[in-house]
Scaffold this motif. Structure first.
Motif, PDB file in Angstrom:
ATOM      1  N   ALA A  27       0.852  -1.183   0.000  1.00 35.30           N
ATOM      2  CA  ALA A  27       0.000   0.000   0.000  1.00 35.30           C
ATOM      3  C   ALA A  27       0.886   1.231   0.000  1.00 35.30           C
ATOM      4  CB  ALA A  27      -0.910   0.028   1.220  1.00 35.30           C
ATOM      5  N   SER A  28       0.355   2.326  -0.514  1.00 31.15           N
ATOM      6  CA  SER A  28       1.109   3.571  -0.521  1.00 31.15           C
ATOM      7  C   SER A  28       0.886   4.313   0.789  1.00 31.15           C
ATOM      8  CB  SER A  28       0.674   4.464  -1.685  1.00 31.15           C
ATOM      9  OG  SER A  28       1.262   5.745  -1.553  1.00 31.15           O
ATOM     10  N   ILE A  29       1.985   4.677   1.418  1.00 30.15           N
ATOM     11  CA  ILE A  29       1.883   5.385   2.687  1.00 30.15           C
ATOM     12  C   ILE A  29       1.295   6.770   2.490  1.00 30.15           C
ATOM     13  CG2 ILE A  29       4.149   6.517   2.698  1.00 30.15           C
ATOM     14  CD1 ILE A  29       4.407   5.517   5.607  1.00 30.15           C
ATOM     15  N   SER A  30       1.313   7.237   1.240  1.00 32.69           N
ATOM     16  CA  SER A  30       0.806   8.569   0.934  1.00 32.69           C
ATOM     17  C   SER A  30      -0.694   8.590   0.709  1.00 32.69           C
ATOM     18  CB  SER A  30       1.498   9.133  -0.309  1.00 32.69           C
ATOM     19  OG  SER A  30       2.884   9.210  -0.108  1.00 32.69           O
ATOM     20  N   TYR A  55      -0.008  10.857   6.650  1.00 28.64           N
ATOM     21  CA  TYR A  55       1.042  11.068   5.670  1.00 28.64           C
ATOM     22  C   TYR A  55       1.316  12.553   5.474  1.00 28.64           C
ATOM     23  CZ  TYR A  55      -1.605  12.877   1.695  1.00 28.64           C
ATOM     24  OH  TYR A  55      -2.332  13.672   0.868  1.00 28.64           O
ATOM     25  N   GLY A  56       0.318  13.378   5.705  1.00 30.90           N
ATOM     26  CA  GLY A  56       0.513  14.817   5.543  1.00 30.90           C
ATOM     27  C   GLY A  56       1.349  15.438   6.636  1.00 30.90           C
ATOM     28  N   GLY A  57       1.619  14.636   7.695  1.00 31.02           N
ATOM     29  CA  GLY A  57       2.500  15.121   8.750  1.00 31.02           C
ATOM     30  C   GLY A  57       1.848  15.372  10.082  1.00 31.02           C
ATOM     31  N   ASN A  58       0.518  15.438  10.132  1.00 28.90           N
ATOM     32  CA  ASN A  58      -0.145  15.603  11.426  1.00 28.90           C
ATOM     33  C   ASN A  58       0.143  14.394  12.302  1.00 28.90           C
ATOM     34  OD1 ASN A  58      -1.277  17.994  10.593  1.00 28.90           O
ATOM     35  ND2 ASN A  58      -3.213  17.073   9.990  1.00 28.90           N
ATOM     36  N   SER A  59       0.547  14.636  13.528  1.00 30.18           N
ATOM     37  CA  SER A  59       0.873  13.531  14.423  1.00 30.18           C
ATOM     38  C   SER A  59       0.299  13.765  15.814  1.00 30.18           C
ATOM     39  CB  SER A  59       2.386  13.325  14.508  1.00 30.18           C
ATOM     40  OG  SER A  59       3.010  14.461  15.062  1.00 30.18           O
ATOM     41  N   TYR A  60       0.085  12.668  16.525  1.00 30.64           N
ATOM     42  CA  TYR A  60      -0.464  12.720  17.874  1.00 30.64           C
ATOM     43  C   TYR A  60       0.319  11.728  18.726  1.00 30.64           C
ATOM     44  CZ  TYR A  60      -4.109  14.795  15.084  1.00 30.64           C
ATOM     45  OH  TYR A  60      -4.786  15.583  14.191  1.00 30.64           O
ATOM     46  N   CYS A  61       0.646  12.124  19.941  1.00 28.53           N
ATOM     47  CA  CYS A  61       1.495  11.280  20.781  1.00 28.53           C
ATOM     48  C   CYS A  61       0.892  11.088  22.160  1.00 28.53           C
ATOM     49  CB  CYS A  61       2.884  11.907  20.929  1.00 28.53           C
ATOM     50  SG  CYS A  61       3.782  12.038  19.384  1.00 28.53           S
ATOM     51  N   ASN A  62       1.289   9.994  22.789  1.00 28.67           N
ATOM     52  CA  ASN A  62       0.915   9.732  24.172  1.00 28.67           C
ATOM     53  C   ASN A  62       1.457  10.881  25.033  1.00 28.67           C
ATOM     54  OD1 ASN A  62       0.794   8.716  26.852  1.00 28.67           O
ATOM     55  ND2 ASN A  62       0.803   6.632  26.074  1.00 28.67           N
ATOM     56  N   PRO A  63       0.588  11.518  25.818  1.00 28.03           N
ATOM     57  CA  PRO A  63       1.065  12.640  26.638  1.00 28.03           C
ATOM     58  C   PRO A  63       2.227  12.272  27.550  1.00 28.03           C
ATOM     59  CG  PRO A  63      -1.320  12.565  26.633  1.00 28.03           C
ATOM     60  CD  PRO A  63      -0.856  11.317  25.947  1.00 28.03           C
ATOM     61  N   ASP A  74       8.195   9.369   5.355  1.00 32.17           N
ATOM     62  CA  ASP A  74       9.010   9.531   4.151  1.00 32.17           C
ATOM     63  C   ASP A  74       8.297   8.831   2.999  1.00 32.17           C
ATOM     64  OD1 ASP A  74      10.838   9.637   2.101  1.00 32.17           O
ATOM     65  OD2 ASP A  74      12.557   9.098   3.366  1.00 32.17           O
ATOM     66  N   PRO A  75       7.414   9.547   2.293  1.00 33.35           N
ATOM     67  CA  PRO A  75       6.659   8.924   1.215  1.00 33.35           C
ATOM     68  C   PRO A  75       7.545   8.355   0.115  1.00 33.35           C
ATOM     69  CG  PRO A  75       5.683  11.017   1.824  1.00 33.35           C
ATOM     70  CD  PRO A  75       7.016  10.951   2.496  1.00 33.35           C
ATOM     71  N   SER A  76       8.696   8.957  -0.126  1.00 27.32           N
ATOM     72  CA  SER A  76       9.570   8.485  -1.206  1.00 27.32           C
ATOM     73  C   SER A  76      10.079   7.075  -0.941  1.00 27.32           C
ATOM     74  CB  SER A  76      10.748   9.444  -1.396  1.00 27.32           C
ATOM     75  OG  SER A  76      11.618   9.409  -0.282  1.00 27.32           O
TER      76      SER A  76
END
Lengths: 122, 109
Positions: A27-30, A55-63, A74-76
């Motif tokens: 699958a494409s990660i993009s 893939y657009g860069g939005n990220s969420y992390c465990n506080p 890295d889509p490439s």
């Protein structure tokens, strides 16, 4: 068939940065349909969510880890990665990458890598 | 922060038995609850999502139910390959946070 494979060093020294990469095949990660995540499991213990990224860069992390975690895509290379800084022995765990299930509104994880054991020790 | 509690910690049963596993949330939650099976040395496997929907390829002997704070995973008749650890998992709405329960081990009696 979607497959995920974690890679990175199996041993990291205390206070250093743990860096892992997840390579996606099938699958494409993009794709706009997919979110990607990291989960870890200390030996003999339960599962802990680390964070997730679109893939657009939005990220969420465990506080509880937010100040130490950096996620990227890295889509490439069809890869996504995580860095965990200032590691201690408590960060010793099997680290899994996974896909958020699109059929479930991204609320669960339907594909997982096999996991990679990272040991923090001098 | 929502906390998930699973009971029992260990469930000792025989093949063919019915298994009932419980997952309780510390506050009422939306039905974004999932169940996973983990065999030794393997990654978790998604069984149930949205509290009651079987994931692709999951046998019909696995079923999920519940709402609010109480959720249940039922295995109608245990097969030898079902002896494993089971985790529940919840997503909070916004910002997205994912919490796992501590797990229930189903072992052979």
């Amino acid at each position: 068939q979607l497959q995920l494979q974690e890679s990175g060093p199996g041993l990291v020294k205390p206070s250093e940065t743990l860096s892992l990469t997840c390579t996606v095949s099938g699958a494409s990660i993009s794709s706009s349909s997919f979110y990607w995540g990291w989960i870890r499991q200390p030996p003999g213990k339960g599962l802990e969510w680390i964070g997730g990224i679109y893939y657009g860069g939005n990220s969420y992390c465990n506080p509880s880890l937010k100040s130490r975690v950096t996620l990227s895509v890295d889509p490439s290379k069809n890869q996504f990665s995580m860095n965990l800084s200032s590691v201690t022995a408590a960060d010793t765990a099997v680290y899994y990458c996974a896909r958020h299930a699109p059929g479930d509104g991204y609320n669960s994880f339907d594909y997982w890598g096999q996991g990679t054991l990272v040991t923090v020790s001098s | 922060e929502i906390v998930l509690t699973q009971s029992p910690v260990t469930l000792s049963l025989s093949p063919g038995d019915r298994a009932t596993l419980s997952c309780r949330a510390s506050q009422s939650v939306s039905p974004y609850l999932a169940w996973y099976q983990q065999r030794p040395g393997q990654p978790p496997r998604l069984l149930i999502y949205g509290a009651s929907n079987r994931a692709t390829g999951i046998p019909a002997r696995f079923s999920g139910s519940g709402s609010g704070t109480d959720f249940t995973l039922t295995i109608s008749s245990l097969e030898p390959e079902d002896f494993a650890v089971y985790y529940c998992q919840l997503r909070s709405s916004w910002p997205p946070r994912f919490t796992f329960g501590p797990g229930t081990k189903v072992d052979i009696k």
